[in-house]
Design a protein around this motif. Structure first.
Motif, PDB file in Angstrom:
ATOM      1  N   LEU A  12      -1.817  -1.464   2.627  1.00 15.85           N
ATOM      2  CA  LEU A  12      -0.932  -0.269   2.559  1.00 15.85           C
ATOM      3  C   LEU A  12      -1.552   0.671   1.565  1.00 15.85           C
ATOM      4  O   LEU A  12      -1.517   1.802   1.575  1.00 15.85           O
ATOM      5  N   THR A  13      -2.097   0.111   0.315  1.00 12.69           N
ATOM      6  CA  THR A  13      -2.549   1.027  -0.403  1.00 12.69           C
ATOM      7  C   THR A  13      -3.799   1.671  -0.163  1.00 12.69           C
ATOM      8  O   THR A  13      -3.990   3.036  -0.652  1.00 12.69           O
ATOM      9  N   SER A  14      -4.615   0.931   0.480  1.00 14.05           N
ATOM     10  CA  SER A  14      -5.841   1.537   0.863  1.00 14.05           C
ATOM     11  C   SER A  14      -5.539   2.656   2.079  1.00 14.05           C
ATOM     12  O   SER A  14      -6.163   3.471   2.127  1.00 14.05           O
ATOM     13  N   LYS A  15      -4.603   2.609   2.955  1.00 10.77           N
ATOM     14  CA  LYS A  15      -4.356   3.573   3.986  1.00 10.77           C
ATOM     15  C   LYS A  15      -3.716   4.578   3.234  1.00 10.77           C
ATOM     16  O   LYS A  15      -3.837   5.740   3.528  1.00 10.77           O
ATOM     17  N   ASP A  16      -3.004   4.639   2.084  1.00  3.57           N
ATOM     18  CA  ASP A  16      -2.253   5.725   1.140  1.00  3.57           C
ATOM     19  C   ASP A  16      -3.436   6.519   0.808  1.00  3.57           C
ATOM     20  O   ASP A  16      -3.530   7.686   0.291  1.00  3.57           O
ATOM     21  N   ASP A  17      -4.551   5.797   0.249  1.00  6.77           N
ATOM     22  CA  ASP A  17      -5.492   6.243  -0.488  1.00  6.77           C
ATOM     23  C   ASP A  17      -6.443   7.268   0.594  1.00  6.77           C
ATOM     24  O   ASP A  17      -7.232   8.184  -0.110  1.00  6.77           O
ATOM     25  N   SER A  66     -10.883  -6.736  -4.247  1.00  3.80           N
ATOM     26  CA  SER A  66     -10.214  -5.430  -4.770  1.00  3.80           C
ATOM     27  C   SER A  66     -10.217  -4.372  -3.519  1.00  3.80           C
ATOM     28  O   SER A  66      -9.361  -3.536  -3.158  1.00  3.80           O
ATOM     29  N   HIS A  67     -11.344  -4.566  -2.643  1.00  7.03           N
ATOM     30  CA  HIS A  67     -11.379  -3.515  -1.627  1.00  7.03           C
ATOM     31  C   HIS A  67     -11.626  -4.401  -0.126  1.00  7.03           C
ATOM     32  O   HIS A  67     -11.452  -3.481   0.734  1.00  7.03           O
ATOM     33  N   MET A  99      -0.012  -5.814   0.933  1.00  6.41           N
ATOM     34  CA  MET A  99       0.036  -4.713   0.008  1.00  6.41           C
ATOM     35  C   MET A  99      -1.140  -3.945  -0.462  1.00  6.41           C
ATOM     36  O   MET A  99      -1.387  -2.771  -0.441  1.00  6.41           O
ATOM     37  N   ARG A 100      -2.361  -4.628  -0.142  1.00  6.76           N
ATOM     38  CA  ARG A 100      -3.703  -3.722  -0.531  1.00  6.76           C
ATOM     39  C   ARG A 100      -4.150  -2.932   0.730  1.00  6.76           C
ATOM     40  O   ARG A 100      -4.590  -1.936   0.674  1.00  6.76           O
ATOM     41  N   TYR A 102     -10.061  -3.516   3.669  1.00  2.28           N
ATOM     42  CA  TYR A 102      -8.711  -3.143   3.682  1.00  2.28           C
ATOM     43  C   TYR A 102      -8.135  -2.269   4.716  1.00  2.28           C
ATOM     44  O   TYR A 102      -7.330  -2.281   5.535  1.00  2.28           O
ATOM     45  N   ASN A 103      -8.896  -1.083   4.728  1.00  5.34           N
ATOM     46  CA  ASN A 103      -8.541   0.111   5.439  1.00  5.34           C
ATOM     47  C   ASN A 103      -8.848   0.025   6.959  1.00  5.34           C
ATOM     48  O   ASN A 103      -8.383   1.006   7.660  1.00  5.34           O
TER      49      ASN A 103
END
Length: 205
Positions: free
Chosen positions: A199-204, A127-128, A196-197, A146-147
């Motif tokens: 992109l989500t990690s960079k948004d967080d 997940s990370h 997708m993950r 992911y980041n």
């Protein structure tokens, strides 16, 4: 003694003994039930790992065969050219012979080495982060958050394409990491999932 009545033993003494024995048995039973509960409690599961497709072993074997056979052929060409051009010396024979023997031995041991390499080559999509495990003699486990991933690409040469396999590459700022081979459909799904993950990690952040 004659003439003396026997005094009855108070019943509370027996009751006391029974109570003590009951408490002891209850305590032991309670400990046993506690132990049973602890043993039956589910343990924390390990992170799931996924093996590569089995067909990648044939790709690796073909690559090794092409490389080693090309090396042996190259030794023969060097020997022929050296004889024709008059460059042949006393050290050409031993050097080329050793090189040819080493390449042949490498090819002969490839099936066993590929078998072990495949057994320890796997990946895990968390997940990370993504984790990659490689090597059978010198094993390495790499974790890529992911980041840290900048972009994801796919690679497919002639051998991979002939077996409907695709390699997935994860690019970071300082390095590149590869999942050696996945089925074409699985590779597409993995790339979309990781993207997708990322992109989500960079948004967080």
């Amino acid at each position: 003694m004659p003439g003396h009545a026997t005094r009855p033993v108070p019943c509370y003494a027996e009751s006391r003994k029974e109570a003590i024995m009951h408490d002891a048995m209850h305590t032991v039973a309670g400990d046993d039930s506690t132990d049973t509960t602890m043993e039956s409690a589910p343990s924390e599961g390990e992170r799931p790992w996924t093996s590569l497709p089995a067909s990648v072993k044939r790709v690796w074997l073909l690559r090794s065969a092409i490389r080693d056979c090309s090396g042996v052929l190259g030794c023969g060409i060097v020997a022929l050219i050296s004889h024709l051009a008059g460059w042949w010396t006393s050290w050409h024979g031993p050097v080329l012979m050793v090189a040819a023997v080493m390449l042949t031995a490498d090819l002969a041991t490839q099936p066993l080495r590929i078998r072990y390499a495949y057994a320890f080559n796997r990946y895990s999509i968390g997940s990370h982060d993504v984790m990659l495990h490689k090597g059978w003699l010198l094993r390495t486990t790499t974790t890529i958050p992911y980041n840290r991933i900048q972009h994801v690409t796919t690679k497919q040469g002639p051998l991979l394409r002939s077996f409907s396999l695709t390699a997935v590459e994860l690019h970071t700022a300082v390095d590149e990491h590869e999942i050696a081979a996945l089925d074409d459909d699985c590779a597409t799904s993995i790339v979309n999932q990781i993207s997708m993950r990322v992109l989500t990690s960079k948004d967080d952040v």
